[in-house]
Structure formats: C-alpha cells, structure tokens
Design an enzyme around this catalytic site. Structure first.
Site, PDB file in Angstrom:
ATOM      1  CD  GLN A 104      -2.713   1.418   2.410  1.00 13.90           C
ATOM      2  OE1 GLN A 104      -2.124   1.629   3.464  1.00 13.90           O
ATOM      3  NE2 GLN A 104      -4.032   1.413   2.317  1.00 13.90           N
ATOM      4  CE1 TYR A 111      -2.647   9.830   7.281  1.00 15.54           C
ATOM      5  CE2 TYR A 111      -3.959   7.974   6.510  1.00 15.54           C
ATOM      6  CZ  TYR A 111      -3.298   8.632   7.530  1.00 15.54           C
ATOM      7  OH  TYR A 111      -3.291   8.104   8.797  1.00 15.54           O
TER       8      TYR A 111
HETATM    9  C1  FMN Z   1      -3.131   0.006  14.151  1.00 16.38           C
HETATM   10  C2  FMN Z   1      -3.834   0.353  12.895  1.00 16.38           C
HETATM   11  C3  FMN Z   1      -3.138   0.919  11.851  1.00 16.38           C
HETATM   12  C4  FMN Z   1      -3.772   1.213  10.633  1.00 16.38           C
HETATM   13  N1  FMN Z   1      -3.036   1.672   9.582  1.00 16.38           N
HETATM   14  C5  FMN Z   1      -3.607   1.765   8.360  1.00 16.38           C
HETATM   15  C6  FMN Z   1      -2.804   2.018   7.215  1.00 16.38           C
HETATM   16  O1  FMN Z   1      -1.602   2.128   7.279  1.00 16.38           O
HETATM   17  N2  FMN Z   1      -3.443   2.132   6.024  1.00 16.38           N
HETATM   18  C7  FMN Z   1      -4.793   2.005   5.911  1.00 16.38           C
HETATM   19  O2  FMN Z   1      -5.327   2.112   4.807  1.00 16.38           O
HETATM   20  N3  FMN Z   1      -5.544   1.732   6.980  1.00 16.38           N
HETATM   21  C8  FMN Z   1      -4.981   1.584   8.188  1.00 16.38           C
HETATM   22  N4  FMN Z   1      -5.756   1.226   9.260  1.00 16.38           N
HETATM   23  C9  FMN Z   1      -7.192   0.985   9.074  1.00 16.38           C
HETATM   24  C10 FMN Z   1      -7.476  -0.504   8.868  1.00 16.38           C
HETATM   25  O3  FMN Z   1      -6.911  -0.993   7.674  1.00 16.38           O
HETATM   26  C11 FMN Z   1      -8.983  -0.783   8.841  1.00 16.38           C
HETATM   27  O4  FMN Z   1      -9.540  -0.108   7.740  1.00 16.38           O
HETATM   28  C12 FMN Z   1      -9.704  -0.350  10.113  1.00 16.38           C
HETATM   29  O5  FMN Z   1      -8.958  -0.687  11.273  1.00 16.38           O
HETATM   30  C13 FMN Z   1     -11.079  -1.000  10.237  1.00 16.38           C
HETATM   31  O6  FMN Z   1     -10.971  -2.406  10.200  1.00 16.38           O
HETATM   32  P1  FMN Z   1     -11.104  -3.330  11.538  1.00 16.38           P
HETATM   33  O7  FMN Z   1     -12.429  -3.006  12.159  1.00 16.38           O
HETATM   34  O8  FMN Z   1     -11.039  -4.741  11.006  1.00 16.38           O
HETATM   35  O9  FMN Z   1      -9.962  -2.980  12.441  1.00 16.38           O
HETATM   36  C14 FMN Z   1      -5.146   0.964  10.492  1.00 16.38           C
HETATM   37  C15 FMN Z   1      -5.843   0.419  11.566  1.00 16.38           C
HETATM   38  C16 FMN Z   1      -5.224   0.091  12.734  1.00 16.38           C
HETATM   39  C17 FMN Z   1      -6.005  -0.542  13.836  1.00 16.38           C
END
Ligand code: FMN
Ligand code: FAD
Length: 749
Positions: free
Chosen positions: A475, A556
């Site tokens: 990504q 972003y």
């Molecule tokens: C610790 C952490 C770091 C994240 N970093 C990114 C990232 O670098 N790029 C991105 O697109 N989303 C990032 N996200 C968002 C996740 O990809 C995801 O969209 C979001 O946590 C919702 O999914 P979940 O309910 O399964 O956690 C991050 C989420 C968490 C928890």
C-alpha cells in the site's frame, strides 16, 4: 396491569367500533410468543391455538422460485388478535369504550394518574406537543399498499415483477385458514409511471390483481382501508423515533413512540413488549412513578433502536432493489434473506442446511469458472484479479506499525508480516508505505524511496512467497496535512514534540487547530509527488510484490484532494468532484503505467466523510470507484471517514459494508469490504450476498494472526493451506472445536 393488581382502574378508549381495524395479518417470532406466554398464559394459549404457522420463504424472481425452509413464522389476523385481547381485558375488569374519539386537549385526561397514548403511528397525543417528545420522523421513499386476499399462501412469499414501469413486488403471507396479507410495494417513480397516483382505490386494486394474477390463482385483492380514498391507500412508510416517551402524565407506547418497517414485521411485537415492560415497572414495589417510566423508556428504547437499525437495512434493501436485480435468482434470494444483517450465513444453515449448501456450491462454481462443485464456506473460495489468484477471500487489512527507522522495515516487520502470511489469509497488505520522507505520517512509518527499503521489503516478500500461499500487496501513500505526527499509540494525529517537517496538501486547511497549516501544492509539487509514487511502484516491482494499492482514503494527501472538506482549490483540481479527482487519477494512471499489466492494482477510498451532504457521500463513492476503474483499478477497497476531525461515524458490526455493497453493485466493480468484520460468519454472509469480493480484517489480525486457520478449524474446512510445521496443531484445534460444539449442542438439547 390488571393481572398484576386487580385494584388498578383501567379504561380503554378506541375510536373504532369493536372488531374494526385497518390492515390484515401480523407475523410473530417464537420469542414474542414466549414473552406473551410469560405475561399472560391465558391469552397466549388462545393466540397460539389460532396461529397460522409456516416455515418456507418463496422468492419469485425472473421466472424462478427459490424456496428456503426453516424460517418458523406464525401469523394471526389483526382483527382476531384485537378480539382476543379485548375479551381478556373485559374479563379482567378493564372498562372498554368504543367509538370514543380522544382529543389531547380534553381536560378529562388530567384526572388520570397516567394516560397511555397507544394511538398508533399518527398519534395525536404525541403530535399535540412534538417538541416535548423530541419527535423524529423519516418518511421513506417507497410506496406501499396493505391489502388482503382469500388466496392461501403456503409459504411467506416475495414476488418480484419487472414491468415497463420498473420493478414492483409483493410481500404475502397467510395469517388465517382462509386469508393472507398481500402488501404491494414499488418505488415512487414506478408508482407514478403506472399512474397509481391518479387511480381510485378500486382501480389500484384491479391493477395489482392484473400484475400479480399468476400468484393469486383467481382470488381477489381487497382493501379494508375504507377511510382512505384514491391514491391515499398507498402510503410511504414513516420511521418514527422519540427522544422522550413521557410528558406530564402522558406516556407513549407502540407505534406512537416508534415504528419499524413492515418488511421485518416487528411493530406489533414491539408494542406488546412495551406494554409488558410498562406493566412490570409500574407494579414494582418501591419504584417511584418517575423512576418506573425512566426504566421503561431506557430499556425499551434500546430494543427499539436495535430493531430500527435492522429495519433500516431492510427498508434500504427494498428502496435500492435495482442494485441487486442483476444477481442470479439464488444470490438475489440470499441477499433478500440476509438484508437486515440479523440473519447470517450460519443462521441460514441452521434453518435449511440443504438450501445453504446449494448457495455455497453455486458460489464455488462461479468463483472457479465452473471447475469446482464444492460445498464449502465462501470465504475459502479463490478469487482472481488479473493474473493474480488469491487462495481465499480473507485479507489482512493495511495497518501502520509505526516501527520503522528512516522508513526501512526491520525484524519487527519481518516477523509481523511473515506471521500473518503463515496465518492463512489469502492476501496480506502492507501498512501505508510512504513515497518520500516528508510523505510519512510519523517518523515510524515505512517507506519506499531508497535501495535499503527495497532490500528490506524484498526479504519480507520472499519469505511470504516461500513459506505461505498468501499474496502480498504494497500500500503506497502520502500523508499530506496529516503528516509529521506522533506514533499511533502515542497520540493520534498530534504534531511531533520536536523535529516537525513542513507538510503539503491541496489547500491550506489544517487537520486540527493543533496541527500545522499545510503548504498548498503547486503544479511542480504535484509533478514531484506523482513521480515519487511512480518510483515507489518500480521499487515495489523490484521487491517482488504481487499487487499495489494506492491509499486515497482517510484524509491523507490524495484523499484530501477528493474531499471538499479539505480541498478548497479554485483551479482545475478543486470545485467539482471531477476536478477534485483529477490529480489522484493522474497519480494512479502514472502508477498503473509503471506496473505490469498482468498484476492487479487497487485503490482505498473513504466512501463517506460522515458529514452528510457537506462531504463525500456514498453516492459519490460509486463515481469515485468508477473513475479509478476507468484508469485500470481492479479492486476498490472501500473504507470510510477519517477525512476530517469532526466526523460523526455510525459504528456497528460490519458498519462500512453497505458502502462496499453500493460501490460493487451500482458501479459493477470488484470491491473489498472492511470495518468491524470479525467473525467467519460475517465474512461468509458478506461474500455470499455479493456485498464484496474480498473481506479485510485489521484489528482482529493484530491479536490473532491465525484468524483464517482458526476459522477453517471452526468451520471444519480441510482444504486450506496449513504450513506443514503447524499441521499437527491445526488438526488438534479442529478436533477440540468439534468436540466443544457437540457438547454445546448436547447441552441445548
Ligand atoms: C493500528 C492500525 C493501523 C492502521 N493503519 C492503516 C494504514 O496504514 N493504512 C490504511 O489504509 N488503513 C490503516 N488502518 C485501518 C485498517 O486498515 C482498517 O480499515 C480499520 O482498522 C477498520 O478495520 P477493523 O475493524 O477490522 O480494524 C489501520 C488500523 C489500525 C487498527
Ligand atoms: C403494511 C404493514 C404491515 C405490517 N405488518 C406487521 C407484521 O407482520 N407484524 C408486526 O408485528 N407488525 C406489523 N406491522 C406494524 C403494526 O401494524 C404496528 O406496529 C402495530 O399495529 C402497532 O400497534 P399500536 O397499538 O401501537 O398502534 P395501532 O395498531 O395503530 O393502534 C392504534 C389504535 O388507536 C386508535 N386511535 C388512534 N387515534 C385515536 C384517537 N384519537 N382516539 C381514539 N382512538 C384512536 C386506532 O383506531 C387504533 O385502533 C405492519 C404495519 C404495516 C403498515
């Protein structure tokens, strides 16, 4: 009330004569019957003896009838239910006054301890002072008419008909030995196009009889809404909510306080359960009237909100029906059955195993272009994007680990990504990897701008390829105005304590009052950043990645161009959505040109700014997805929000999946859903219903890298790839889980 204390004096005032009511039958679940039984076994006995009971749901769609069983409905006529309840009330000493029109302004109400306004959705008592009750009414889009017929339907029947005026459909079910409810529904556009707005009630009924003749076998349709003339027999459903249920000595109950769309058939259940709870709290010793009413509202409101949530999903499914009419009949029926998100894949298996297995076989056949006839959970079916095939549909969502030094991944990343690939997911995403040092969110973000980084990433990618069947996607992103901030676990989006670097964005809009004011990008900046993205793509190829994702979500840099909340430019990169998309599309197109044509690319978008009409809406998201697809995006990764500091998200299970559903089925694009998807059952329901092609889980994978293998053990799916070193543990887990499930089932019996 009388059952609990015969000394209560209760009077009921009803404007209609005895035995007169609008509408036909109602359906209940077994749980509602249990509630009535616990409250008054005498009424419950009579009601249950008279119930019409059936198990099947028939979905008629495009010339096919899809029948699924095990749904367990019970129905009764509204008139009969009222008779039973009136007789019982009379027997217990309640005074019933019929043909007694009530007016809220009548001073006589002041002499009662409590006035229970159960005067329906059009409640006069509520509307006499809407502010006191905090009334919120949402008039829904579709038109419906509530009819009856003597045709006896053996199954709960949904009949969808495509006409030159659009789709029109009926919800029909039997509620007595010789009578069925028959509700006809369509969009307002179709309704006008048919000319229903100019027809008398009789003409409307005749038109519906002609339209649904093949289901009616010569039986007539009838209306008992004689008080409604002409097109007024057709209604728009009104979703009602009240902030407060009490004002003075008036308390709201049933439809007066709340409504739930008829497609989930729960309004009567809610009204009855309100009444039971109200009687309970009013008779509880030591509870003041005020405390009793507070408890009544607090508990009932929670139930109502849960139901209204499911009802909203169901209402929207019917309002956006045309999103699904390109589905094959089996998937259309599955989508219909799971529309409220209350019924899941495993739930359907419990209801009708054979039918569900038919759906699974169909899914696998499609996923393998007819090669596999397997009956297995959809999440384990392969998926192909260009020449890349993932072995299953589970994805480790991108997650920033904030642990790199100078943008170079290290041993932490090696173990972290390696372990998640071993855990069985079909596709592992890297965290947002930044295209330049200034494009980082924090000093801990990984990057792709020098040879050290390429080498470090290559080590990880090589491990993944050598030791697992997972594919790995890089990504790429640029932080924009959200850059130069602390590590994720320190303070979200807060500027560094020292050593901040200047940030750039489409406009000089800062993320929050504590963040830096970004420098609006010049065309030269735009060229430079675009070229950085392209250079990072080339390095990604060198490192051996299978796929590239452009991060254009979460506020972003590229996301900030897309959202009007951050992009205030007046040149060709600001203003309309087309203008705001111009630069992100330019970057994407340049990346695509540098990435081999046999390898796929995706784009992550925020499908809503959670800012209503002021920001990106789900409707815009379809346009955004289509625009990237035209530039060669193979998959739209549908996330949401985080695009401005004041967002008002509505969280819940699978809360962003409806956006993926919309982008996929309106835009006819491949999508990935993400956001609070945490059970295998969620994943299977989403995939089988065609709400996404892949499901991404982020936080669940933080604590359980082996989420996919655990799901395979849980679902007793044997064909998943298990690293040979771990085979022993996998079979042990499967055995233990099976034993536990059997013990739990035995306990239930
Ligand atoms: C610790 C952490 C770091 C994240 N970093 C990114 C990232 O670098 N790029 C991105 O697109 N989303 C990032 N996200 C968002 C996740 O990809 C995801 O969209 C979001 O946590 C919702 O999914 P979940 O309910 O399964 O956690 C991050 C989420 C968490 C928890
Ligand atoms: C098309 C359709 C299908 C439905 N199907 C189902 C279903 O299958 N299952 C289900 O559980 N629910 C269903 N519902 C919902 C259900 O009908 C209502 O939620 C339920 O009737 C609410 O009960 P209530 O007592 O609060 O209001 P109502 O049933 O509307 O009763 C209000 C009563 O108050 C009387 N009244 C009103 N104003 C006055 C006044 N000023 N003076 C004197 N009397 C007055 C009315 O005459 C009426 O008898 C459906 C609704 C619709 C529209």
């Amino acid at each position: 009330m009388k059952l609990r204390d015969p000394l209560h004096e209760i009077e009921i005032f009803e404007r209609n004569p005895p035995g007169v009511t609008f509408g036909w039958g109602v359906v209940f679940s077994d749980l509602t019957v249990d509630n009535i039984t616990a409250n008054d076994p005498t009424s419950a006995k009579i009601i249950t003896e008279e119930f019409a009971h059936w198990d099947d749901i028939d979905v008629h769609f495009r010339g096919e009838t899809i029948t699924s069983g095990g749904h367990g409905f019970i129905g009764i006529g509204r008139k009969r239910l009222l008779e039973i309840l009136c007789d019982r009330a009379r027997e217990l000493g309640v005074a019933l006054h019929f043909e007694a029109e009530c007016h809220p302004a009548d001073p006589k109400w002041r002499s009662y301890d409590l006035v229970i306004a159960s005067d329906g959705a059009n409640s006069r008592f509520r509307d006499a002072d809407p502010q006191a009750f905090g009334v919120d009414i949402d008039v829904r889009a579709n038109k419906f008419v509530w009819l009856g017929t003597s045709k006896v339907f053996d199954a709960f029947t949904f009949a969808f008909e495509e006409t030159e005026h659009g789709w029109i459909w009926a919800h029909a079910y039997r509620f007595a030995a010789d009578c069925s409810t028959f509700i006809v529904e369509c969009s307002e556009e179709t309704w006008r196009s048919f000319g229903f707005d100019k027809m008398t009630q009789e003409e409307s009924i005749a038109a519906c009889e002609a339209l649904f003749g093949k289901y009616l076998d010569g039986h007539e349709l009838q209306s008992n809404a004689t008080h409604l003339v002409g097109s007024a027999a057709w209604l728009n459903f009104r979703r009602i909510k009240c902030e407060r249920w009490t004002s003075g000595n008036v308390i709201l109950l049933g439809d007066a306080a709340h409504t739930a769309h008829f497609s989930i058939g729960s309004g009567t259940k809610l009204a009855l359960e309100d009444a039971i709870k109200l009687a309970d709290v009013l008779n509880r010793k030591g509870l003041s009237l005020e405390a009793a009413l507070d408890e009544y509202q607090a508990e009932r409101n929670l139930e109502v909100l849960k139901l209204q949530n499911s009802a909203r999903n169901s209402t929207e499914w019917f309002e956006t029906l045309e999103r699904y009419t390109h589905f094959e009949p089996l998937q259309f029926a599955y989508s219909l059955l799971t529309r409220s998100q209350r019924i899941s894949h495993e739930n359907l298996r419990l209801r009708d195993r054979e039918w569900l297995e038919g759906v699974e076989r169909w899914f696998w056949k499609r996923a393998t272009a007819g090669k596999s006839n397997k009956t297995a959970p959809p999440m384990f079916a392969p998926f192909k994007l260009r020449e890349m095939e993932v072995q299953n549909r589970v994805v480790v969502s991108p997650m920033d680990m904030y642990s790199a030094v100078d943008g170079t991944p290290n041993d932490f990343h090696f173990v972290h990504y390696g372990e998640r690939a071993l855990g069985g997911a079909g596709l592992v995403f890297t965290e947002m990897t930044c295209v330049s040092p200034e494009g980082r969110i924090s000093p801990g973000c990984t990057g792709m701008w020098n040879a050290d980084q390429v080498a470090a990433w290559k080590r990880i990618v090589d491990f993944v390829h050598a030791n697992s069947k997972a594919k790995i996607c890089l990504q790429l992103g640029h932080s924009g105005a959200k850059g130069s901030t602390k590590l994720g676990w320190e303070e979200d989006n807060a500027p560094l304590s020292d050593g901040n670097w200047p940030v750039m964005a489409p406009s000089d809009v800062r993320w929050s009052p504590v963040n830096q004011v970004p420098n609006p990008m010049t065309r030269a900046d735009m060229d430079e950043v675009r070229d950085q993205f392209v250079a990072a793509v080339r390095m990604g190829l060198e490192a051996g990645f299978d796929m590239i994702e452009l991060h254009a979500a979460h506020g972003y840099l590229l996301s900030a161009f897309i959202t009007p909340l951050q992009n205030k430019r007046t040149d060709e990169y600001g203003g309309s959505l087309e203008n705001r998309l111009r630069y992100p599309l330019e970057v994407f197109a340049a990346m695509r040109a540098a990435w081999p044509s046999d390898k796929p690319m995706s784009v992550r978008i925020s499908a809503t700014d959670w800012a209503g009409e002021n920001g990106i809406t789900p409707e815009d998201a379809v346009e955004i997805g289509e625009a990237f697809a035209r530039e060669g995006a193979d998959l739209i990764d549908v996330s949401a929000g985080q695009t401005w500091a004041g967002q008002q998200p509505v969280y819940g299970r699978m809360f962003q999946t409806p956006f993926s559903d919309r982008v996929r089925n309106e835009g006819k694009l491949a999508t990935m859903a993400v956001g609070n998807i945490y059970e295998p059952d969620h994943a299977n329901s989403i995939l089988a219903a065609g709400r996404a092609d892949l499901v991404a889980l982020a936080r669940p994978h933080l604590v359980d890298p082996f989420w996919t293998l655990r799901a395979a053990a849980q679902l007793d799916y044997r064909d998943v790839h298990v690293p040979p070193q771990y085979l022993n543990g996998m079979s042990q887990l499967a055995r233990n889980l099976k034993r536990e499930a059997e013990a739990a089932a035995a306990l239930r019996v």
